[in-house]
Design a protein around this motif. Structure first.
Motif, PDB file in Angstrom:
ATOM      1  N   SER A  56       0.802  -1.230   0.000  1.00 49.18           N
ATOM      2  CA  SER A  56       0.000   0.000   0.000  1.00 49.18           C
ATOM      3  C   SER A  56       0.834   1.280   0.000  1.00 49.18           C
ATOM      4  O   SER A  56       0.278   2.378   0.042  1.00 49.18           O
ATOM      5  CB  SER A  56      -0.936   0.003   1.218  1.00 49.18           C
ATOM      6  N   PRO A  58       2.434   4.503  -1.103  1.00 50.68           N
ATOM      7  CA  PRO A  58       2.081   5.377  -2.220  1.00 50.68           C
ATOM      8  C   PRO A  58       3.136   5.424  -3.326  1.00 50.68           C
ATOM      9  O   PRO A  58       2.796   5.540  -4.502  1.00 50.68           O
ATOM     10  CB  PRO A  58       1.933   6.762  -1.572  1.00 50.68           C
ATOM     11  N   ALA A  61       2.665   2.826  -6.269  1.00 50.05           N
ATOM     12  CA  ALA A  61       1.418   2.793  -7.027  1.00 50.05           C
ATOM     13  C   ALA A  61       1.672   2.610  -8.521  1.00 50.05           C
ATOM     14  O   ALA A  61       0.957   1.864  -9.189  1.00 50.05           O
ATOM     15  CB  ALA A  61       0.621   4.065  -6.781  1.00 50.05           C
ATOM     16  N   TYR A  64       2.298  -1.012  -9.597  1.00 52.28           N
ATOM     17  CA  TYR A  64       1.100  -1.846  -9.578  1.00 52.28           C
ATOM     18  C   TYR A  64       0.152  -1.502 -10.721  1.00 52.28           C
ATOM     19  O   TYR A  64      -0.543  -2.387 -11.228  1.00 52.28           O
ATOM     20  CB  TYR A  64       0.410  -1.769  -8.222  1.00 52.28           C
TER      21      TYR A  64
END
Length: 77
Positions: A56, A58, A61, A64
């Motif tokens: 998770s 940031p 991101a 992903y």
């Protein structure tokens, strides 16, 4: 860029592949930051593809987003 052939070949076969280029890196990475980037990238990749997990953080991101696109492409083939 000796590993470029693997990246290019797998890309042409529409297989999920990601390439991280470390400009100053050697084959056996020496600098702590380079080693961390390489090894954490491997952990993230395998967690994503084998366990379906996403970190998770940031700052991750973007990877992903790329990998989910690769997953969608892979499922079409």
């Amino acid at each position: 860029m000796g590993e470029w052939e693997w990246f290019a070949g797998l890309s042409r076969l529409n297989k999920p592949v990601d390439l991280v280029y470390i400009p100053e890196g050697t084959h056996v990475l020496q600098k702590p930051w380079e080693r961390m980037v390489s090894q954490q990238g491997d952990v993230d990749w395998f967690c994503f593809w084998l366990k379906g997990e996403e970190d998770s953080a940031p700052g991750k991101a973007g990877e992903y987003i790329r990998w989910n696109r690769l997953r969608a492409l892979s499922s079409k083939n």
